[in-house]
Design a protein around this motif. Structure first.
Motif, PDB file in Angstrom:
ATOM      1  N   ASN A 165      -3.125 -15.912  13.091  1.00  0.00           N
ATOM      2  CA  ASN A 165      -4.233 -15.916  12.127  1.00  0.00           C
ATOM      3  C   ASN A 165      -3.936 -16.837  10.957  1.00  0.00           C
TER       4      ASN A 165
ATOM      5  N   ALA B  66      -2.210 -19.122   6.361  1.00  0.00           N
ATOM      6  CA  ALA B  66      -0.801 -18.744   6.435  1.00  0.00           C
ATOM      7  C   ALA B  66       0.029 -19.712   5.600  1.00  0.00           C
TER       8      ALA B  66
ATOM      9  N   ASN C  32      -8.235 -12.459   0.619  1.00  0.00           N
ATOM     10  CA  ASN C  32      -6.831 -12.046   0.655  1.00  0.00           C
ATOM     11  C   ASN C  32      -5.874 -13.226   0.459  1.00  0.00           C
TER      12      ASN C  32
ATOM     13  N   ASP D   3      -0.912 -14.807   4.773  1.00  0.00           N
ATOM     14  CA  ASP D   3       0.314 -14.205   5.315  1.00  0.00           C
ATOM     15  C   ASP D   3       1.446 -15.197   5.089  1.00  0.00           C
TER      16      ASP D   3
ATOM     17  N   TYR E  39       5.018 -16.744   6.487  1.00  0.00           N
ATOM     18  CA  TYR E  39       5.877 -16.896   7.666  1.00  0.00           C
ATOM     19  C   TYR E  39       7.083 -17.771   7.323  1.00  0.00           C
TER      20      TYR E  39
ATOM     21  N   LYS F  85       6.706 -13.662  10.821  1.00  0.00           N
ATOM     22  CA  LYS F  85       5.919 -13.182   9.675  1.00  0.00           C
ATOM     23  C   LYS F  85       6.815 -12.327   8.786  1.00  0.00           C
TER      24      LYS F  85
ATOM     25  N   LYS G 122       5.658 -11.403   5.489  1.00  0.00           N
ATOM     26  CA  LYS G 122       4.867 -10.707   4.467  1.00  0.00           C
ATOM     27  C   LYS G 122       3.402 -10.715   4.850  1.00  0.00           C
ATOM     28  N   HIS G 123       2.784  -9.567   4.701  1.00  0.00           N
ATOM     29  CA  HIS G 123       1.334  -9.484   4.912  1.00  0.00           C
ATOM     30  C   HIS G 123       0.751  -8.623   3.799  1.00  0.00           C
ATOM     31  N   TYR G 124      -0.290  -9.095   3.182  1.00  0.00           N
ATOM     32  CA  TYR G 124      -0.994  -8.297   2.178  1.00  0.00           C
ATOM     33  C   TYR G 124      -2.225  -7.697   2.833  1.00  0.00           C
ATOM     34  N   SER G 125      -2.582  -6.505   2.381  1.00  0.00           N
ATOM     35  CA  SER G 125      -3.724  -5.853   3.022  1.00  0.00           C
ATOM     36  C   SER G 125      -4.732  -5.417   1.962  1.00  0.00           C
TER      37      SER G 125
END
Ligand SMILES: *Cc1c(COP(=O)(O)O)cnc(C)c1O
Length: 381
Positions: free
Chosen positions: A12, A15, A350, A353, A355, A364, A366-369
């Motif tokens: 996705n 990034a 958002n 992400d 990577y 990956k 870090k991912h923010y939600s």
């Protein structure tokens, strides 16, 4: 970097990709400077305070340079006592000072009044310096020039010479440019420093030469090495540098996908799933970031625009070898420094992400939600 592989394997976008090999390469340049002239190197974490970068940097550097209590806490957490933490800021706060003294090894006060307010009751292991304004401008744009008229950054070198403060400090701090690709400004600055203070410099323990030099993009480092060696020899000083951009900028990439494409007044507009909010300096400083796909001789022009409501949320007009269509990915390069740290979620879009890219592998980290967004804006009542 294998851009096609990245485009094909990214699940996705947007990034933010950190090229680990590039980071190590940049850090190795600094490490080699340490070895060649004995300077100390601090990573200025404000450019990208990701702990991944800080941990990776640790073996190559002597500590971190910070601007605030939060940065000092994070630096301390990563270093665990195994290195130096230097701070300078115009924004010291009385209520934070005690904790600061437990976290820092070096401080450079930004003004003589800061020195008066805070230098009393400091623990012995905190080395005290002053940031000086050498009154030498190397930048045409006053917004980025710490030595421009009415500067808020550092003690005027003339004022320091006439005061008695020189006898109350262990070090001097100078930071008077940004993105320099040669060392002539350093040569001029040190000439002035020697002319102003001469033998008095032997009273000091250290001089911090700041950041601003793109060490990783300067192939001939000999002038820097000579200047540092000479300073150390003449005045028995420790010489410190604290680059930020030179560590991370070339290691950072931002991948985005074209989510709409149409004509406007005869030009092609491609809307991306990122925006200038992931690289706010594009708007702040009105510049066009570098794009991997751009070919100055290519036939197809397209304006790359961000997905927010701001009309000026536009990266610029680029040239492509094939017309852009929906679903295509593009990659901005040299976006490692001052991008994520300034990024925001304006319009509710958002963050990218994050990577790492190492040995042709993406990971990956870090991912923010929605939870993070909600947490930021949820109030108690
Ligand atoms: C921003 C800053 C740095 C790092 O600058 P770069 O241009 O990222 O190398 C170092 N020292 C001080 C005092 C700074 O303000």
């Amino acid at each position: 970097m294998n851009f096609q592989l990245i485009k094909n394997s990214l699940p996705n976008s947007p990034a933010f990709i950190l090229n680990t090999d590039e980071l190590v390469k940049n850090l190795s340049v600094l490490n080699s400077l340490r070895k060649q002239c004995g300077c100390k190197v601090l990573y200025s974490i404000k450019s990208l305070p990701l702990t991944y970068v800080m941990e990776l940097a640790k073996p190559f550097i002597d500590g971190f340079s910070v601007s605030s209590l939060f940065e000092a806490r994070l630096a301390n957490e990563v270093l665990m006592g195994q290195g130096n933490i230097h701070l300078t800021t115009p924004g010291l706060r009385v209520d934070e000072w005690h904790e600061m003294t437990t976290l820092l090894t070096h401080i450079s006060f930004n003004s003589l009044t800061q020195h008066q307010c805070f230098s009393v009751n400091t623990p012995d292991n905190l080395s005290i310096g002053l940031r000086i304004n050498p009154k030498l401008s190397f930048l045409k744009d006053y917004r980025f020039d710490p030595c421009g008229p009415y500067s808020k950054l550092g003690v005027d070198i003339d004022e320091l010479r006439e005061s008695s403060y020189f006898n109350k400090i262990n070090g001097l701090h100078i930071h008077n440019l940004f993105s320099a690709t040669d060392f002539l400004p350093l040569l001029k600055t040190l000439e002035k420093l020697r002319y102003y203070f001469g033998k008095k410099l032997t009273q000091l323990d250290w001089i911090n030469l700041g950041g601003g030099y793109l060490f990783n993009q300067i192939s001939d480092q000999s002038l820097f090495i000579d200047l540092v060696k000479q300073l150390k020899q003449d005045y028995k000083l420790e010489i410190i540098i604290e680059p930020g951009k030179a560590v991370v900028d070339t290691a950072g990439y931002l991948v985005a996908t074209v989510i709409d494409c149409f004509q406007s007044d005869g030009k092609t507009i491609a809307i991306l799933d990122t925006s200038i909010n992931h690289n706010p300096e594009v708007f702040e400083f009105q510049y066009t970031p570098e794009l991997c796909e751009h070919d100055p001789n290519a036939e197809y022009l397209s304006i790359l625009a961000g997905s927010t409501c701001l009309a000026g949320d536009v990266f610029g007009e680029y040239r492509f070898n094939t017309p852009l269509t929906m679903g295509d990915k593009v990659i901005f390069k040299q976006v490692g420094a001052y991008t994520l740290i300034k990024a925001n979620r304006f319009n509710g879009y958002n963050f990218p992400d994050i990577y790492t890219y190492k040995g042709q592998q993406l990971e990956k980290i870090k991912h923010y939600s929605f939870k993070d967004y909600r947490q930021q804006w949820l109030t108690n009542s």
